[in-house]
Design a protein around this motif. Structure first.
Motif, short mmCIF file in Angstrom:
data_model
loop_
_atom_site.label_atom_id
_atom_site.label_comp_id
_atom_site.label_asym_id
_atom_site.label_seq_id
_atom_site.Cartn_x
_atom_site.Cartn_y
_atom_site.Cartn_z
N ILE A 30 0.86 -1.20 0.00
CA ILE A 30 0.00 0.00 0.00
C ILE A 30 0.90 1.25 0.00
O ILE A 30 1.81 1.36 0.81
N ASP A 33 -3.07 5.65 -2.11
CA ASP A 33 -3.93 4.49 -2.40
C ASP A 33 -5.20 4.57 -1.55
O ASP A 33 -5.19 5.15 -0.47
N LYS A 86 -8.27 3.79 -7.76
CA LYS A 86 -7.22 3.93 -6.74
C LYS A 86 -7.30 2.86 -5.64
O LYS A 86 -6.43 2.79 -4.78
N THR A 87 -8.39 2.08 -5.62
CA THR A 87 -8.55 1.09 -4.54
C THR A 87 -7.50 0.00 -4.64
O THR A 87 -7.35 -0.62 -5.69
N LYS A 88 -6.79 -0.21 -3.53
CA LYS A 88 -5.74 -1.24 -3.54
C LYS A 88 -6.04 -2.37 -2.55
O LYS A 88 -5.46 -3.45 -2.68
N ILE A 145 -7.68 -6.49 -6.03
CA ILE A 145 -7.24 -5.78 -4.81
C ILE A 145 -6.93 -6.77 -3.70
O ILE A 145 -7.36 -7.92 -3.72
#
Ligand code: PLP
Length: 385
Positions: free
Chosen positions: A86, A90, A137-139, A165
């Motif tokens: 991360i 993020d 942008k979701t990690k 993810i």
């Protein structure tokens, strides 16, 4: 508050002791023997045999390939986020109803917590809400097994795989909880535990990061020890932290692990007792009780109840107060509090005003449980809904 097995109560609002505390630590096994061994041999810091042994045995208990200990559950979360790669900026999805550390760790990793709503029946993160919050942008997503009930991992894993993810399980409240034959913490990419004083297993303060990805665990281990290489002392490969667990704490942890299944059995028993005693109020629709999904094991870290509405919750809490019974309201939704503020979630805002946790320590007696239940019944009787 935490009380010892000597039975001294924690502080009530008027300064006296609680008749029934919310939690009470219990050191009923080899704790003193192992801690004494640390003192006698002088191995009190983070080197010493108990640390590696605790990591090995905890990994085996959870059913993962590797584990690394840390100074507390919050640092374990921070290490897990960094070990998962991360990066600043993020986005990481977290449930609105959790202990603040879940979101705090995301912010300490310079990432952005994106808050999702919860299921008002289970109190756990709602898969549909997670799916709605995913952006480019979701990690990662952090499902929390709240109050010991397993989160909906099948659905979360499916969403995560679809979007590529990571899933970081916050199992701080769910040592030994299960979905099928897998333990909480062993289902996502990486899992995190806390050993705070009132958790199911305690080392005073302490945490653990677990995973089947041995690379992720070595990255977490490197980070927690100043980024210092194992094979080259005082050579710092990366910028790290001192997030280590001590040998003294690990000694406690091993003794606690030896008794974990025994404690979980006691917790499930006390939950069954409450469920039986409160069944009439649940049937009348006066109270909502926690449930257990088929094929899963809820370890009931804290046994919770939900009143029909906020004023009923107030009455019940006043009755518990007047009888010196300790309780704890649900966590404030993250979305309400200054560091995490965002538009409120419908379900979490709805439940937090109605829910509270009642005494749930493993050694609670049936008489103590009856005292709790009669305080609740009298609040309901004198103020019929
Ligand atoms: C207790 C807890 C933590 C943090 O653990 P500490 O050991 O107190 O730092 C994180 N998440 C949840 C859900 C917790 O209950």
């Amino acid at each position: 508050m935490i009380t010892g097995k000597n039975g001294r109560g924690s502080e009530a609002p008027d300064g006296s002791a609680f008749r029934v505390p919310l939690y009470r630590t219990s050191f009923t096994g080899n704790e003193a023997r192992y801690v004494m061994d640390c003192i006698e041999t002088g191995w009190v810091s983070s080197t010493g045999g108990y640390v590696a042994r605790f990591e090995r045995e905890f990994a085996k208990y959870i059913g993962v390939k590797a584990a690394t200990s840390s100074s507390n559950g919050t640092t374990a979360l921070h290490l897990a986020l960094l070990a998962c790669g991360i990066k600043p900026g993020d986005e990481v999805i977290v449930p609105d109803l959790t202990f603040a550390a879940t979101a705090e760790a995301v912010m300490h990793a310079s990432a952005k917590p994106i808050i999702a709503d919860i299921d008002p029946e289970t109190l756990n993160i709602l898969p549909q809400s997670v799916a709605q919050k995913i952006t480019r942008k979701t990690k990662a997503v952090i499902p929390v097994h709240l109050y010991g009930r397993p989160a909906p991992m099948h659905e979360i894993m499916e969403i995560a795989e679809r979007h590529g993810i990571m899933v970081i399980e916050d199992a701080a409240e769910a040592h030994g909880a299960m979905i099928g034959r897998k333990k909480a913490g062993a289902i996502g990419h990486i899992g995190v535990f806390s050993f705070y004083g009132n958790k199911i297993m305690t080392t005073g303060e302490g945490g653990m990061v677990v995973s089947n990805d041995e690379g992720a665990i070595s990255r977490a281990a490197l980070l927690k020890n100043h980024g210092m290489r194992k094979d080259r002392r005082y050579w710092h490969e990366i910028l790290g932290f001192n997030y280590r667990l001590t040998n003294l704490q690990a000694a406690l942890g091993i003794a606690q692990l030896e008794k974990a299944e025994e404690k979980i059995a006691l917790k499930r028993k006390l939950a069954a007792n409450y469920a039986r005693m409160l069944a009439p109020l649940a049937a009348a629709g006066t109270l909502q009780l926690p449930s257990e999904e088929k094929g899963t094991r809820n370890v009931h870290w804290l046994y919770w109840l939900m009143a029909g509405n906020p004023s009923h919750q107030e009455r019940i809490c006043a009755s518990l107060d007047s009888r010196m019974i300790e309780y704890r309201r649900f966590f404030y939704p993250l979305s309400m509090m200054p560091p995490f503020r965002c538009r409120g979630m419908k379900n979490s805002i709805g439940v937090y005003k109605k829910g509270f946790c009642i005494p749930s320590f493993p050694e609670i007696t049936l008489e103590e449980q009856e005292t709790v239940v009669s305080a609740i019944e009298s609040a309901v009787r004198t103020n019929p809904y």
